[in-house]
Scaffold this active site. Sequence first.
Site, short mmCIF file in Angstrom:
data_model
loop_
_atom_site.label_atom_id
_atom_site.label_comp_id
_atom_site.label_asym_id
_atom_site.label_seq_id
_atom_site.Cartn_x
_atom_site.Cartn_y
_atom_site.Cartn_z
N ASN A 1 1.22 7.91 -9.58
CA ASN A 1 0.57 8.46 -8.39
C ASN A 1 1.65 8.77 -7.36
O ASN A 1 2.17 7.87 -6.72
CB ASN A 1 -0.42 7.42 -7.85
CG ASN A 1 -1.06 7.83 -6.54
OD1 ASN A 1 -0.92 8.97 -6.11
ND2 ASN A 1 -1.76 6.90 -5.91
N LYS B 1 1.37 10.23 -4.61
CA LYS B 1 0.86 10.26 -3.22
C LYS B 1 1.38 11.51 -2.52
O LYS B 1 1.60 12.53 -3.17
CB LYS B 1 1.22 8.96 -2.48
CG LYS B 1 0.82 7.73 -3.32
CD LYS B 1 0.83 6.45 -2.57
CE LYS B 1 0.39 5.32 -3.51
NZ LYS B 1 0.31 4.03 -2.88
N HIS C 1 -9.07 5.98 -4.62
CA HIS C 1 -7.90 5.18 -4.27
C HIS C 1 -8.15 4.51 -2.92
O HIS C 1 -8.80 5.09 -2.04
CB HIS C 1 -6.66 6.07 -4.21
CG HIS C 1 -5.40 5.28 -4.10
ND1 HIS C 1 -4.99 4.74 -2.90
CD2 HIS C 1 -4.48 4.91 -5.02
CE1 HIS C 1 -3.86 4.07 -3.11
NE2 HIS C 1 -3.53 4.15 -4.38
N GLU D 1 -6.40 4.15 -0.42
CA GLU D 1 -5.95 4.94 0.74
C GLU D 1 -6.99 5.99 1.10
O GLU D 1 -7.20 6.30 2.28
CB GLU D 1 -4.58 5.58 0.45
CG GLU D 1 -3.48 4.52 0.45
CD GLU D 1 -2.30 4.83 -0.45
OE1 GLU D 1 -2.14 5.98 -0.89
OE2 GLU D 1 -1.54 3.89 -0.74
N GLU E 1 -6.75 -2.16 -8.36
CA GLU E 1 -5.59 -2.20 -7.47
C GLU E 1 -5.91 -3.08 -6.26
O GLU E 1 -6.55 -2.61 -5.30
CB GLU E 1 -5.24 -0.80 -6.96
CG GLU E 1 -4.88 0.18 -8.06
CD GLU E 1 -4.06 1.35 -7.50
OE1 GLU E 1 -2.92 1.51 -7.94
OE2 GLU E 1 -4.55 2.05 -6.61
N GLY F 1 2.07 -0.99 -2.54
CA GLY F 1 3.21 -0.59 -1.69
C GLY F 1 3.81 -1.74 -0.91
O GLY F 1 4.59 -1.52 0.01
N SER G 1 2.41 -2.38 -6.77
CA SER G 1 3.80 -2.85 -6.88
C SER G 1 4.23 -3.13 -8.31
O SER G 1 5.01 -4.06 -8.58
CB SER G 1 4.02 -4.07 -5.98
OG SER G 1 3.79 -3.73 -4.63
P1 PGA Z 1 2.49 1.10 -5.59
O1 PGA Z 1 1.18 1.99 -5.47
O2 PGA Z 1 2.89 1.06 -7.05
O3 PGA Z 1 3.54 1.81 -4.75
O4 PGA Z 1 2.18 -0.26 -5.07
C1 PGA Z 1 0.18 1.93 -6.43
C2 PGA Z 1 -0.94 2.86 -6.04
O5 PGA Z 1 -1.24 2.97 -4.86
O6 PGA Z 1 -1.56 3.50 -6.91
#
Ligand code: PGA
Length: 253
Positions: A9, A11, A98, A100, A170, A176, A216
């Site tokens: 992803n 983003k 997601h 976000e 997640e 993140g 992460s």
């Molecule tokens: P990350 O993000 O691996 O940077 O923690 C995962 C995601 O948001 O899909």
Amino acid sequence: MRKKIVAGNWKMNLNFEEGQKLTSEIVNMFKDENLKDVIAVINPPFVHLYPAKKLIGDTPNLFLGSQNCSDKSSGAYTGEISAGMLASFGAKYVILGHSERREFFKETNELLTAKTRQALDNDLTPIFCCGEPLEIREAGTHEEYVKQQLTESLFGFSAEEMSKIVIAYEPIWAIGTGRTASSDQAQQMHAALRAHLAGKFGSDLANDISILYGGSCNPSNAKEIFSKPDVDGGLIGGASLKSRDFVEIIKSF
Ligand code: PGA
């Protein structure tokens, strides 16, 4: 047999040139490593889809996805992109729900049902995201919380439709942050979600659904997390922006 999937992803990162460079590197490494047991998906921002599709070509097991789609099929919805358009660009997957998007764009479980419907109707595989915030984890109600996300968004679909959906668990506190869930925490949640799906759709179907872990995930922890019986791959944010890291994660199986 359920599929092993690693989806990147990106983003809202990378300009046109950077996106081309990353995609080319992944395609080349993917071919060199002959990674045929795992399905890999790159999910760049919309503007990268067409050039990425050209670069991926017919590389086996490497697919293209997007990070979102509209809940509508077409019409006067300025700024939106439909699942049908994405499919016509060669996308095969779409990340939906997601955290976000839930947080910053106020996407609700109900809206996500409509988006999932659009994806399925256009032969895109939804990668349906779910996960709890830290306060829910600390209150100990995380399993109920995440099960409810699935119930409210997905339990109106038929078993045949459900069998085409990929789940990505997640935990929001792990996204993140560099703070990953332990492999046991991931396994526990994945097993609970699979049991929940089995309760509604039957255990054969639940056993065939891929449930990915995200948050992460990186080359040093992926092997341990992916070794768990109910973890079928990962949804990778930060580490998917580095070709070597992304490919190392794919090789962790
Ligand atoms: P990350 O993000 O691996 O940077 O923690 C995962 C995601 O948001 O899909």
